[in-house]
Design an enzyme around this catalytic site. Structure first.
Site, PDB file in Angstrom:
ATOM      1  N   HIS A   1      44.920  38.674  44.505  1.00  0.00           N
ATOM      2  CA  HIS A   1      46.318  39.014  44.269  1.00  0.00           C
ATOM      3  C   HIS A   1      47.213  37.858  44.700  1.00  0.00           C
ATOM      4  CE1 HIS A   1      49.050  42.201  42.869  1.00  0.00           C
ATOM      5  NE2 HIS A   1      49.935  41.523  43.554  1.00  0.00           N
TER       6      HIS A   1
ATOM      7  N   HIS B   1      41.243  45.076  34.658  1.00  0.00           N
ATOM      8  CA  HIS B   1      41.829  46.171  35.427  1.00  0.00           C
ATOM      9  C   HIS B   1      42.578  47.088  34.466  1.00  0.00           C
ATOM     10  CE1 HIS B   1      43.984  47.409  39.402  1.00  0.00           C
ATOM     11  NE2 HIS B   1      44.014  48.404  38.524  1.00  0.00           N
TER      12      HIS B   1
ATOM     13  N   GLU C   1      38.107  46.720  37.767  1.00  0.00           N
ATOM     14  CA  GLU C   1      38.954  47.228  38.839  1.00  0.00           C
ATOM     15  C   GLU C   1      39.734  48.445  38.352  1.00  0.00           C
ATOM     16  OE1 GLU C   1      40.080  42.964  40.964  1.00  0.00           O
ATOM     17  OE2 GLU C   1      41.621  44.061  39.841  1.00  0.00           O
TER      18      GLU C   1
END
Length: 237
Positions: A190, A43, A70
């Site tokens: 997450h 990410h 991401e």
């Protein structure tokens, strides 16, 4: 079985803290896959405080499983993804200065924008996923963007799991059930951890993939990647 994709952002954070190339990100990605991980997630953020854009370009040399990138689809991110053509791109509505991801997309307000970006990625043969809260309205809005999958934002579940797991999982089951009925694939991520991931995977229908980074790396400081990754796979099986 739900696939495990390991987010290696925190490995890059450790490397960046001292400069140089220790730990070597490509070696870690190679080893993580050898230990059983079924994907690598990165990410990159605009300030490149952990994963750098250069890392994202280098990783295809060693990623033999799924490669998931991401990020917020700003122009630089879109160009990078189209250049690399990973297995999957996951769109996240991060603010430029966000410490970590903290909300899913409003799929109704951002429908036209997401639709355009997703169409561009899908035209390049890249599977698409968008980060959403466990809200049925947001799931219903996701189908109109043309995305292949959604990634359920699981911080709320992780925060509530110890106090009341049944209540914590409820909105996620409802969102996943609606996504399944619409033909959307389901990912999640997450704050999932060894402590809470098994209950989540057992209760979410047709959960395809979880992306786990922070907790997995922290757990591996004590137990090692070679032990922790099989522990996750056992819980996801």
């Amino acid at each position: 079985m739900t696939k495990l994709s390991v987010n290696i952002n925190k490995v890059a954070t450790l490397r960046n803290s001292r400069g140089g190339n220790t730990p070597n990100l490509l070696k870690v990605a190679t080893d993580i896959q050898a230990f059983g991980a079924e994907g690598i997630t990165v990410h990159p953020r605009p300030d490149q405080r952990h994963i750098r854009y250069a890392d994202a370009y280098e990783l295809p040399k060693v990623v033999t499983t799924e490669y998931n990138i991401e990020g917020n689809p700003i122009p630089e991110f879109i160009k990078m993804v189209l250049d690399i053509r990973p297995t999957q791109v996951t769109l996240v509505p991060d603010a430029v200065d966000a410490l970590t991801s903290n909300a899913g997309w409003d799929t109704h307000e951002n429908k036209d924008f997401l639709k355009d970006v997703i169409n561009e990625f899908k035209s390049a043969g890249i599977r698409t996923s968008i980060f959403v809260d466990p809200d049925i309205k947001m799931v219903e809005g996701a189908i109109e963007t043309g995305t292949d999958r959604i990634e359920l934002y699981t911080e709320r579940y992780a925060d509530s799991y110890l106090n009341n797991p049944e209540q914590a999982i409820k909105p996620y089951v409802e969102a996943a059930t609606r996504a399944n009925s619409l033909g959307l694939g389901i990912n999640a991520g997450h704050d999932l951890s060894l402590e809470n991931v098994q209950y989540f995977a057992q209760n979410i229908p047709q959960l395809l993939e979880v992306s786990i980074g922070h907790a997995l790396v922290c757990e591996s400081l004590y137990l090692g990647f070679e032990n922790v990754i099989p522990m996750y796979l056992q819980r996801l099986s």
